[in-house]
Design an enzyme around this catalytic site. Structure first.
Site, PDB file in Angstrom:
ATOM      1  N   LYS A  24       0.675   5.754   7.973  1.00 19.70           N
ATOM      2  CA  LYS A  24       1.292   5.948   6.660  1.00 19.70           C
ATOM      3  C   LYS A  24       0.238   6.064   5.574  1.00 19.70           C
ATOM      4  O   LYS A  24       0.305   6.947   4.704  1.00 19.70           O
ATOM      5  CB  LYS A  24       2.259   4.793   6.378  1.00 19.70           C
ATOM      6  CG  LYS A  24       2.902   4.794   5.012  1.00 19.70           C
ATOM      7  CD  LYS A  24       2.201   3.879   4.010  1.00 19.70           C
ATOM      8  CE  LYS A  24       2.216   2.435   4.451  1.00 19.70           C
ATOM      9  NZ  LYS A  24       1.562   1.540   3.449  1.00 19.70           N
TER      10      LYS A  24
ATOM     11  N   LYS B  80      -7.157   1.699  -2.585  1.00 18.39           N
ATOM     12  CA  LYS B  80      -6.708   1.286  -1.247  1.00 18.39           C
ATOM     13  C   LYS B  80      -6.693   2.467  -0.287  1.00 18.39           C
ATOM     14  O   LYS B  80      -7.064   2.338   0.892  1.00 18.39           O
ATOM     15  CB  LYS B  80      -5.320   0.656  -1.329  1.00 18.39           C
ATOM     16  CG  LYS B  80      -4.736   0.237   0.033  1.00 18.39           C
ATOM     17  CD  LYS B  80      -5.650  -0.758   0.764  1.00 18.39           C
ATOM     18  CE  LYS B  80      -5.164  -1.041   2.196  1.00 18.39           C
ATOM     19  NZ  LYS B  80      -3.942  -1.833   2.253  1.00 18.39           N
TER      20      LYS B  80
ATOM     21  N   SER C  87       0.869  -1.183   0.000  1.00 14.24           N
ATOM     22  CA  SER C  87       0.000   0.000   0.000  1.00 14.24           C
ATOM     23  C   SER C  87       0.902   1.228   0.000  1.00 14.24           C
ATOM     24  O   SER C  87       1.506   1.561   1.027  1.00 14.24           O
ATOM     25  CB  SER C  87      -0.903   0.011   1.232  1.00 14.24           C
ATOM     26  OG  SER C  87      -1.789  -1.082   1.203  1.00 14.24           O
TER      27      SER C  87
END
Length: 308
Positions: free
Chosen positions: A254, A186, A110
């Site tokens: 993140k 995502k 990701s």
């Protein structure tokens, strides 16, 4: 689709055996690679001191990522962050020099949608196809081969990779034929997950401080419109205080950073994503960066001066 040389294969249980390089054997990567091996594929992995004997016995261990790319026809990456992917692709002993025309690179990490586009272009200059295919479902989904897989890239490359995706997941979608589409999906997923964790945590802290049994509240909510996988799985974690990481807070941070930076680039606001990020930051300040993201409840408990 590029005209790759036909690799040596044989049929096993109706499926074509492929030579798969898998780089990134973390919490999720280990079971994902194991499912590919169980499906009959030959799996190559790079040498790491942390490799278990079980992995060494099941898979072919090679000296580094470049050697893995040289041996494989498909290379899969499952790494923590954008710089990690960049290093494996293009850094010292990275896979780029070993890539040859016709190979397929699949990044299931990701990472940044913008950087993904650049990575795909650079790999494409080697005559290789590239798919960004991040996943959702956490450690449980990885172990159960029930991951949701969101894919960006050419239709032909997607069809080539589909049997591999089917060995690791169930809900598999080609989001768009442009690289970066999977990563964008995502990021959207991580917004929904973070805000739902926050909602579940807030509701359970509220119910508990008001004197209700949070376990009974969760049970009741599971039967109504408020039900969700987050309430089911992470609500139980919050109540039982089981925060061993399925997906670490620092990794979700993140992902939300990617969302907030992308929103800035697009000239739009994500106000509740920003507040969820602040709650994660409060958890990190307490030393909880490596706990499961359901441990966001700690920040809300501190605000309420009450534990679920």
């Amino acid at each position: 689709m590029h005209g790759w040389p036909e690799p040596r294969r044989h049929w096993q249980g109706g499926l074509t055996r492929m030579k798969i390089g898998f780089i990134g054997l973390g919490i999720m990567g280990r079971p994902m690679a194991s499912h590919l091996k169980a499906a009959g594929h030959e799996v190559f992995i790079p040498e790491r001191a942390s490799l278990t004997q079980e992995l060494r016995d099941a898979m072919t261990v090679l000296p580094d990522a470049a050697a893995v790319a040289e041996a494989a026809e498909v290379v899969i990456l499952m790494l923590p962050d954008t710089p990690d992917v960049q290093a494996v692709l293009f850094g010292p002993k990275g896979i780029e020099p070993a890539l040859r025309k016709g190979q397929l690179v699949i990044d299931m990490s990701s990472i940044s949608p913008t950087e993904t586009k650049g990575f795909a272009e650079r790999v494409g200059r080697k005559g290789c196809d590239y798919l960004d295919a991040p996943v959702s479902g956490g450690e449980v989904g990885a172990k159960q081969a029930s991951l949701t897989i969101m894919v960006g890239g050419p239709e032909a490359a997607f069809q080539r990779a589909l049997p591999l995706f089917q060995a690791m997941g169930k809900n598999i979608t080609l989001v768009g034929e442009s690289n970066g589409a999977g990563q964008t999906c995502k990021v959207a997923n991580q917004i929904v997950v973070a805000l739902t964790i926050e909602a579940v945590a807030e509701a359970l802290v509220f119910a508990s401080k008001a004197g209700a049994d949070p376990a009974k509240v969760r049970q009741a909510l599971m039967g109504g419109l408020a039900t969700s996988r987050i309430l089911e799985l992470h609500g139980e974690r919050m109540i039982k205080r089981t925060f061993d990481p399925g997906f670490r807070i620092r990794l979700h941070q993140k992902d939300l950073n990617l969302a907030l930076q992308s929103a800035k680039d697009l000239g739009m606001a994500l106000p509740h994503t920003a507040s969820a990020q602040q709650l994660f930051s409060a958890c990190v300040a307490e030393g909880h960066a490596d706990l499961d993201h359901s441990a966001m409840v700690h920040a809300l408990e501190n605000l309420a001066a009450h534990k679920v």
